[in-house]
Motif scaffolding. Structure first.
Motif, PDB file in Angstrom:
ATOM      1  N   VAL A 112       0.829  -1.202   0.000  1.00 23.18           N
ATOM      2  CA  VAL A 112       0.000   0.000   0.000  1.00 23.18           C
ATOM      3  C   VAL A 112       0.864   1.253   0.000  1.00 23.18           C
ATOM      4  O   VAL A 112       0.565   2.226  -0.705  1.00 23.18           O
ATOM      5  CB  VAL A 112      -0.947  -0.004   1.224  1.00 23.18           C
ATOM      6  CG1 VAL A 112      -1.676   1.331   1.342  1.00 23.18           C
ATOM      7  CG2 VAL A 112      -1.960  -1.137   1.118  1.00 23.18           C
ATOM      8  N   ALA A 113       1.932   1.244   0.793  1.00 23.28           N
ATOM      9  CA  ALA A 113       2.803   2.416   0.885  1.00 23.28           C
ATOM     10  C   ALA A 113       3.441   2.741  -0.458  1.00 23.28           C
ATOM     11  O   ALA A 113       3.479   3.905  -0.884  1.00 23.28           O
ATOM     12  CB  ALA A 113       3.890   2.188   1.942  1.00 23.28           C
ATOM     13  N   VAL A 114       3.942   1.734  -1.149  1.00 23.38           N
ATOM     14  CA  VAL A 114       4.623   1.971  -2.426  1.00 23.38           C
ATOM     15  C   VAL A 114       3.665   2.567  -3.450  1.00 23.38           C
ATOM     16  O   VAL A 114       3.978   3.573  -4.105  1.00 23.38           O
ATOM     17  CB  VAL A 114       5.238   0.659  -2.965  1.00 23.38           C
ATOM     18  CG1 VAL A 114       5.742   0.856  -4.401  1.00 23.38           C
ATOM     19  CG2 VAL A 114       6.393   0.212  -2.074  1.00 23.38           C
ATOM     20  N   ILE A 115       2.474   1.977  -3.593  1.00 23.24           N
ATOM     21  CA  ILE A 115       1.540   2.477  -4.604  1.00 23.24           C
ATOM     22  C   ILE A 115       1.002   3.850  -4.221  1.00 23.24           C
ATOM     23  O   ILE A 115       0.770   4.706  -5.082  1.00 23.24           O
ATOM     24  CB  ILE A 115       0.376   1.474  -4.817  1.00 23.24           C
ATOM     25  CG1 ILE A 115      -0.365   1.788  -6.121  1.00 23.24           C
ATOM     26  CG2 ILE A 115      -0.585   1.481  -3.658  1.00 23.24           C
ATOM     27  CD1 ILE A 115       0.408   1.511  -7.363  1.00 23.24           C
ATOM     28  N   SER A 116       0.831   4.106  -2.923  1.00 24.35           N
ATOM     29  CA  SER A 116       0.286   5.388  -2.472  1.00 24.35           C
ATOM     30  C   SER A 116       1.258   6.531  -2.737  1.00 24.35           C
ATOM     31  O   SER A 116       0.900   7.557  -3.321  1.00 24.35           O
ATOM     32  CB  SER A 116      -0.046   5.327  -0.977  1.00 24.35           C
ATOM     33  OG  SER A 116      -0.985   4.321  -0.704  1.00 24.35           O
ATOM     34  N   VAL A 386      -5.797   8.722  -5.602  1.00 20.68           N
ATOM     35  CA  VAL A 386      -5.456   7.375  -5.148  1.00 20.68           C
ATOM     36  C   VAL A 386      -4.421   7.443  -4.028  1.00 20.68           C
ATOM     37  O   VAL A 386      -4.523   6.731  -3.021  1.00 20.68           O
ATOM     38  CB  VAL A 386      -4.915   6.525  -6.324  1.00 20.68           C
ATOM     39  CG1 VAL A 386      -4.326   5.218  -5.813  1.00 20.68           C
ATOM     40  CG2 VAL A 386      -6.024   6.235  -7.316  1.00 20.68           C
ATOM     41  N   GLY A 387      -3.422   8.304  -4.200  1.00 23.59           N
ATOM     42  CA  GLY A 387      -2.377   8.433  -3.184  1.00 23.59           C
ATOM     43  C   GLY A 387      -2.909   8.918  -1.850  1.00 23.59           C
ATOM     44  O   GLY A 387      -2.528   8.423  -0.787  1.00 23.59           O
ATOM     45  N   THR A 388      -3.818   9.893  -1.897  1.00 25.05           N
ATOM     46  CA  THR A 388      -4.418  10.414  -0.660  1.00 25.05           C
ATOM     47  C   THR A 388      -5.196   9.323   0.061  1.00 25.05           C
ATOM     48  O   THR A 388      -5.094   9.178   1.282  1.00 25.05           O
ATOM     49  CB  THR A 388      -5.355  11.591  -0.981  1.00 25.05           C
ATOM     50  OG1 THR A 388      -4.608  12.641  -1.601  1.00 25.05           O
ATOM     51  CG2 THR A 388      -6.007  12.126   0.288  1.00 25.05           C
ATOM     52  N   LEU A 389      -5.959   8.550  -0.688  1.00 23.98           N
ATOM     53  CA  LEU A 389      -6.709   7.440  -0.107  1.00 23.98           C
ATOM     54  C   LEU A 389      -5.761   6.446   0.570  1.00 23.98           C
ATOM     55  O   LEU A 389      -5.998   6.002   1.701  1.00 23.98           O
ATOM     56  CB  LEU A 389      -7.509   6.742  -1.207  1.00 23.98           C
ATOM     57  CG  LEU A 389      -8.365   5.543  -0.791  1.00 23.98           C
ATOM     58  CD1 LEU A 389      -9.460   5.974   0.166  1.00 23.98           C
ATOM     59  CD2 LEU A 389      -8.969   4.880  -2.030  1.00 23.98           C
TER      60      LEU A 389
END
Length: 500
Positions: A112-116, A386-389
């Motif tokens: 999750v961290a990488v994609i965010s 997407v990143g904020t989510l």
């Protein structure tokens, strides 16, 4: 306390240094880390972008949304700071989750961290391209394609990420001070003049705060704090980490909260409580600029246009450094290719991770360019949404990790308030923000129909891929320990006593 376990935890770290797998220790103090975090929040760009949206939904109570968000995050920060005295790593929330919730949770939130953070980083290059191209056109009369600006920005940010972290901290410090200063000038001008109808507290009255649409306004207020959790990522490079990280965390939230609240309050006074919502809705692009021109002057608005660009460069630099350290940490742990876990011999920066991140960023941007995507409506809004989510999900997981860590380690010193009550309350607030983000996702991205409405599913996909990678790498005989490189309380205490 026996010295035997302390020595055993320090030996591998010395060996790591000899092989170039540790970051530059003792290079960042509290001010430098705060520079990174506040730059990540990008106060000027956030006020210009999110400010009118918050007023559109929350009306005159817009400033109070930032107060609520700051209080929730401060509650979370109490537990976050308490745990960071025992655990701090470039692995950030992935390392926190591994220590507090178990290794499988660590794998999930690593994905999750990488994609965010990748979404935030790449999306912001779209915003930089639009604002910079517009600045060149309006000020210099140059017609520079946004694609050129975007790729030039990727190279510039990548170069800084490759070099010594202190250079990035110095650049960020200058940019951050300038953008905060221009907002302070506006705030003082409005408060000194009394605004539209005198200085008042109407923005904070219950009738104006608790409205049917406050949820959407609160969501955008929370989005403006994205990045404060990065304090722990710089723990390995911090001077006296068990003191520096908690102080930098509290300081960052307080500074960001005060800046946003004061400026939003000033904007509300500038237009008047009865008019501010209409003004924000009718002309969101010039909402802040028009007020600044009226109360400060055209010269200040011109400077503000320029500082928006430097603000975006600063936030890109901060996000690049954050994600590069995540990749470095995951490579060092064996979750990702171990080559990512190598540092530069001279700069002790995550140079390999920085290079790979720069290349991946350029490739993804290239795909959007070939698809003729709009830099703002598509690249920026989709990916930053997407990143904020994802970051809100990470923050909520961080709160759970704090509670889990102290429950699993009752011998660690922390009060009931810091180890359970405060992080639990903060976590509930963050879960509420996360729900608001999912429900109001079309507002974050501007997407109301089509396949892009399924973008939140990327978080589930990232979590699944993270879990799969961790499980496969572990079964392949390779140790995947996301706590690799964690500085323990004993390590930090011994180092600090040696430096006194």
């Amino acid at each position: 306390m026996s010295h035997t376990p302390v020595e055993s935890t320090r030996e591998p770290r010395v060996a790591d240094e000899q092989h170039g797998t540790t970051l530059k220790k003792g290079s960042l103090g509290v001010p430098a880390i705060i520079f990174f975090v506040v730059a990540t929040a990008a106060p000027l760009a956030a006020v210009l972008g999110a400010g009118p949206v918050v007023f559109t939904f929350a009306g005159a109570g817009g400033p109070a949304m930032y107060v609520i968000a700051a209080i929730v995050l401060l509650l979370f920060a109490i537990g976050f700071a308490a745990m960071s005295r025992h655990v701090t790593s470039a692995g950030g929330f992935a390392a926190f989750a591994a220590k507090g919730l178990g290794r499988y949770a660590g794998y999930i939130f690593a994905g999750v961290a990488v994609i965010s953070y990748a979404g935030m980083l790449i999306g912001l290059f779209g915003q930089l391209a639009v604002f910079t191209a517009d600045l060149f056109s309006s000020v210099l009369g140059w017609d520079v394609p946004w694609q050129v600006v975007a790729f030039a920005g990727v190279v510039l940010v990548g170069a800084f990420g490759y070099l010594d972290v202190q250079l990035s901290a110095s650049v960020l410090g200058v940019f951050m001070i300038l953008e905060v200063l221009i907002l302070v000038v506006f705030d003082i001008a409005v408060f000194a003049s009394g605004g539209q109808s005198g200085v008042n507290l109407e923005a904070f009255t219950p009738a104006n705060v608790f409205t049917p649409q406050m949820g959407a306004g609160l969501l955008f207020a929370f989005s403006c704090f994205v990045g404060f959790e990065a304090t722990v990522i710089y723990g390995e490079e911090a001077k006296r980490p068990r003191r520096t990280i908690p102080r930098a965390t509290y300081g960052s939230i307080l500074i960001i909260g005060v800046i946003y609240t004061a400026t939003m309050w000033a904007l509300g006074l500038a237009y008047g409580s009865g008019n501010v919502q209409h003004a924000a809705t009718s002309d969101p692009v010039n909402f802040v600029f028009a007020a600044n021109t009226k109360y400060v002057g055209e010269w200040s608005t011109t400077i503000m246009h320029i500082l928006v660009v430097t603000s975006l460069v600063a936030v890109l630099l901060a996000f690049h450094n954050t994600l590069a350290r995540y990749l470095f940490s995951l490579g060092r742990a064996g979750f990702l290719p171990r080559s990512l876990g190598h540092t530069h011999r001279r700069f002790q920066s995550p140079s390999t991770a920085s290079i790979v991140l720069t290349i991946v960023t350029a490739v993804v941007l290239g795909v959007f360019v070939l698809a003729q995507a709009d830099p703002f409506q598509t690249i920026y809004l989709w990916l930053v949404g997407v990143g904020t989510l994802g970051v809100l999900l990470l923050q909520a997981a961080g709160a759970a990790s704090v509670v889990g860590f102290f429950a699993r380690h009752p011998n660690k010193r922390a009060s009931r308030w810091a180890s359970f009550i405060a992080p639990a309350l903060g976590g509930l607030g963050l879960i509420a923000a996360l729900v608001l983000a999912v429900v109001n996702f079309p507002l974050l991205t501007g997407v109301t129909e089509g396949p892009a409405t399924l973008l939140p599913v990327l978080m589930l996909a990232a979590a699944a891929v993270g879990l799969l990678i961790g499980a496969v790498r572990s079964r392949g005989g390779k140790e995947v320990d996301l706590s690799t490189g964690i500085i323990t309380l004993e390590d930090a205490a011994l180092e600090e006593s040696g430096s006194d």
